[in-house]
Design an enzyme around this catalytic site. Structure first.
Site, mmCIF file in Angstrom:
data_model
loop_
_atom_site.group_PDB
_atom_site.id
_atom_site.type_symbol
_atom_site.label_atom_id
_atom_site.label_comp_id
_atom_site.label_asym_id
_atom_site.label_seq_id
_atom_site.Cartn_x
_atom_site.Cartn_y
_atom_site.Cartn_z
ATOM 1 N N HIS A 26 0.806 -1.226 -0.064
ATOM 2 C CA HIS A 26 0.095 0.075 -0.039
ATOM 3 C C HIS A 26 0.823 1.446 0.052
ATOM 4 O O HIS A 26 0.726 2.192 -0.665
ATOM 5 C CB HIS A 26 -0.861 -0.053 1.233
ATOM 6 C CG HIS A 26 -2.010 0.987 1.382
ATOM 7 N ND1 HIS A 26 -3.231 1.065 1.104
ATOM 8 C CD2 HIS A 26 -1.520 2.456 1.644
ATOM 9 C CE1 HIS A 26 -3.798 2.228 1.394
ATOM 10 N NE2 HIS A 26 -2.934 3.227 1.579
ATOM 11 N N GLU A 27 1.818 1.221 0.976
ATOM 12 C CA GLU A 27 2.557 2.576 1.069
ATOM 13 C C GLU A 27 3.497 2.580 -0.291
ATOM 14 O O GLU A 27 3.979 3.645 -0.805
ATOM 15 C CB GLU A 27 3.383 2.596 2.453
ATOM 16 C CG GLU A 27 2.394 2.690 3.491
ATOM 17 C CD GLU A 27 1.583 3.851 3.725
ATOM 18 O OE1 GLU A 27 1.901 4.797 3.059
ATOM 19 O OE2 GLU A 27 0.341 3.544 4.074
ATOM 20 N N HIS A 30 1.830 4.435 -2.840
ATOM 21 C CA HIS A 30 1.675 5.907 -2.985
ATOM 22 C C HIS A 30 3.026 6.208 -3.444
ATOM 23 O O HIS A 30 3.110 7.261 -4.111
ATOM 24 C CB HIS A 30 1.422 5.954 -1.433
ATOM 25 C CG HIS A 30 0.200 5.861 -0.954
ATOM 26 N ND1 HIS A 30 -1.102 6.419 -1.565
ATOM 27 C CD2 HIS A 30 -0.249 5.378 0.105
ATOM 28 C CE1 HIS A 30 -1.980 6.169 -0.910
ATOM 29 N NE2 HIS A 30 -1.856 5.373 0.096
#
Length: 218
Positions: A26-27, A30
C-alpha cells in the site's frame, strides 16, 4: 487473553503476515505513483522500499490485532511537486487502496486455481485460513482507506474536488478528525456508520471475484 483481540489467537500469525505485506505494498504504491508524477520525496526518505519495517507503524499494527483496523507510517508526498497536480494527487491517493484490491484479486485467483485442481496444499486448514484472511483484510484496507474521512486516502481524493474556500474552512477541524473517527469505529456508532459499508461492499467484491475465477477455472 484472546477475548481482548480482534481475531482468534490461532489466526494471529496469518493476520500479522498479511498486514506486513498489505501495508508495505500500500505505502510503496503511494511512493511509486508519486515518483511517476515527479515527486521523489518518498524515495529520498527511503520509503520506495519492499522492506515492511520501513512502512509499518508498530502501534498501527497493534491496533489491527486489538480492534481490527490500524495504520502504517504515512508516505511523505509533496503534492506541489506533482505533474498535473490534481490528477497526480488523486492517483497517488488511489494507488494505495487499489494495490490492496489487486492483492486480494491475485490471492483469490491463486486460491481458486488451487481449489480447482484439488491441490494438496489445501487439505489442511493453514493455507485456506491464510488465503481467507489475506483476501478479507486486503479488501478491508481497500474499503477502509477510501472512506472520505481525514486522514484516509478517500478524504484526500474528495479534497481535490473541493473549492479552495471550502478547504480553508474545514482545514482547522482536520486535527480532530482522527479522534472522531476512533469514537465512531470503537463505539456502537460503528454499526450505523462504517459497519454497513463493510458488510455490503466486501461481500460484493468477494462474490464478484469468486464468480470471475469460477468462470475461468471451473
Amino acid at each position: 487473553m484472546s477475548n481482548f483481540l480482534a481475531y482468534p489467537l490461532e489466526t494471529l500469525p496469518y493476520v500479522v503476515v498479511t498486514i506486513l505485506i498489505a501495508f508495505t505494498v500500500h505505502e510503496w504504491a503511494h511512493a511509486y505513483t508519486a515518483l511517476l508524477f515527479g515527486d521523489d520525496t518518498a524515495k529520498r526518505e527511503g520509503r520506495l522500499s519492499p522492506n515492511p519495517f520501513v512502512h509499518v507503524d508498530l502501534i498501527g499494527l497493534l491496533m489491527v490485532v486489538l480492534v481490527g483496523f490500524g495504520w502504517a507510517k504515512p508516505t511523505p508526498v509533496n503534492r506541489f511537486n506533482l505533474k498535473k497536480r490534481r490528477l497526480g494527487s488523486i492517483l497517488v491517493s488511489l494507488a494505495g487502496p487499489i494495490s490492496n484490491l489487486l492483492l486480494a484479486f491475485i490471492a483469490m485467483g491463486i486460491f481458486m486455481f488451487l481449489v480447482s485442481h484439488n491441490h494438496s496444499i489445501l487439505t489442511g486448514t493453514i493455507w485456506s485460513n491464510f488465503f481467507t484472511i489475506f483476501i478479507q483484510l486486503n479488501l478491508v484496507l481497500f474499503v477502509f482507506n477510501l472512506i472520505p474521512f481525514p486522514p484516509l486516502d478517500g478524504y484526500q481524493i474528495i479534497l481535490e474536488f473541493l473549492p479552495m474556500r471550502i478547504r480553508e474552512k474545514i482545514a482547522p477541524v482536520e486535527q480532530y478528525a482522527f479522534l472522531v473517527f476512533l469514537i465512531i469505529a470503537l463505539t456502537p456508532l460503528y454499526n450505523f456508520t462504517i459497519g454497513p459499508i463493510f458488510s455490503t461492499v466486501i461481500p460484493f467484491f468477494i462474490n464478484g471475484m469468486t464468480e470471475f475465477y469460477q468462470g475461468i477455472f471451473f
